[in-house]
Design an enzyme around this catalytic site. Structure first.
Site, PDB file in Angstrom:
ATOM      1  N   ASP A 177     -41.198  62.530  41.547  1.00 55.36           N
ATOM      2  CA  ASP A 177     -40.349  61.685  42.380  1.00 55.36           C
ATOM      3  C   ASP A 177     -41.088  60.427  42.823  1.00 55.36           C
ATOM      4  O   ASP A 177     -42.308  60.305  42.648  1.00 55.36           O
ATOM      5  CB  ASP A 177     -39.897  62.461  43.620  1.00 55.36           C
ATOM      6  CG  ASP A 177     -38.908  63.565  43.293  1.00 55.36           C
ATOM      7  OD1 ASP A 177     -38.243  63.475  42.243  1.00 55.36           O
ATOM      8  OD2 ASP A 177     -38.803  64.515  44.088  1.00 55.36           O
ATOM      9  N   TYR A 210     -49.961  71.653  40.990  1.00 56.99           N
ATOM     10  CA  TYR A 210     -49.918  70.529  41.925  1.00 56.99           C
ATOM     11  C   TYR A 210     -50.909  70.764  43.059  1.00 56.99           C
ATOM     12  O   TYR A 210     -51.267  71.908  43.373  1.00 56.99           O
ATOM     13  CB  TYR A 210     -48.528  70.385  42.540  1.00 56.99           C
ATOM     14  CG  TYR A 210     -47.486  69.745  41.651  1.00 56.99           C
ATOM     15  CD1 TYR A 210     -47.216  68.381  41.729  1.00 56.99           C
ATOM     16  CD2 TYR A 210     -46.761  70.508  40.736  1.00 56.99           C
ATOM     17  CE1 TYR A 210     -46.248  67.793  40.932  1.00 56.99           C
ATOM     18  CE2 TYR A 210     -45.791  69.925  39.932  1.00 56.99           C
ATOM     19  CZ  TYR A 210     -45.537  68.574  40.032  1.00 56.99           C
ATOM     20  OH  TYR A 210     -44.589  67.990  39.232  1.00 56.99           O
TER      21      TYR A 210
END
Length: 286
Positions: free
Chosen positions: A65, A126
């Site tokens: 994003d 992540y």
């Protein structure tokens, strides 16, 4: 080479390993309206340095994003064999000269048979970084570390994280997309406070649905600062619906660190498996 399950002649699938600072990007994927994206920058640079009239479209391991960073992103592109043969020796250096400084391609190589950057991946890892330093974030790290203005109990957060591991329907932590499953296997969720006071959460799963990592971190922060008990995130998960108390934390603390792939001989099979819509085992009737 293979394109899905169809052999394509005259085309070479090329794997790209890349990284970017997501601060000034409107995410990975190209968008209407001329917004700046990572995919757009790389595809424009690739078209320019190969002097091609057409754009060669990239497929990425995980779309990020706006504001999210990547250190170990992977993508692939299908190039005409003659283009790859002509430009291969100098393509990496030419891309370095053409790309903006907040995105880099580190490696370009012909992908093994059956490779698909998205569907062949078996996990994505992540990191989310946050500090509870009462003075705030080091100005040099402000675009990569979230400031949380309550003291955080890392042990309590790790206790809560353990209740989320495994294969579940993460609908309570995802933004739903039409036709997409929210079933995922969360392989690792753990937090460590470094000597500098920065807390790094490591989050690894076979795949992630939209906003999943940032929602999980939002729930753990609520545990860490004492607003919720350690068993609360698991209760939210079991309820299967969005809880207004689960906040999607800001994107700048999030970095895609690494993407994992199976051995070359398993790539094609993994690609097929990943395209199947998942369901959880039945809990039985009544």
């Amino acid at each position: 080479m293979w394109n899905g399950d169809v052999r394509v002649s005259g085309v070479v699938r090329v794997r790209l390993d890349l990284s970017y600072d997501g601060t000034a990007f409107s995410g990975w994927a190209k968008q209407a309206g001329g917004r700046r994206t990572v995919q757009g920058e790389i595809e424009d640079a690739l078209r320019t340095v190969t002097r091609s009239a057409t754009t060669f479209e990239l497929t990425v391991a995980g779309r990020t994003d706006a504001g999210v960073h990547a250190r170990g992103q992977v993508a692939h592109v299908d190039l005409p064999r003659e283009v790859w043969a002509e430009h291969r020796p100098k393509l990496l250096k030419r891309l370095a000269g053409r790309l903006p400084k907040d995105v880099r391609v580190w490696a370009l190589r012909e992908a093994p048979e059956g490779f698909d950057a998205r569907f062949s991946a078996i996990w994505r890892r992540y990191a989310y970084r946050v500090t509870d330093n009462p003075g705030g974030v080091d100005p040099l790290l402000r675009n990569h570390v979230l400031w949380h203005d309550w003291p955080l109990d890392v042990d309590a957060m790790n206790e809560a994280a353990r209740g989320l591991l495994g294969e579940h329907d993460f609908a309570a932590y995802c933004k739903r997309r039409e036709g997409a499953t929210t079933i995922r296997t969360l392989q690792q969720l753990s937090l460590v406070r470094g000597d500098d006071g920065i807390i790094t959460a490591t989050v690894r799963a076979d795949a992630f649905c939209h906003n999943m990592v940032r929602s999980l971190i939002g729930a753990l922060l609520f545990v860490g600062d004492g607003h919720r008990a350690p068993d609360w995130p698991a209760k939210v998960l079991a309820a299967g619906v969005r809880d207004s108390a689960v906040h999607v934390v800001r994107p700048h603390g999030l970095t895609l660190e690494e993407v994992g792939y199976p051995a070359d001989e398993l790539l094609a099979a993994r690609s097929v498996e990943a395209r199947n819509k998942r369901t959880l085992p039945s809990a039985g009737c009544c």
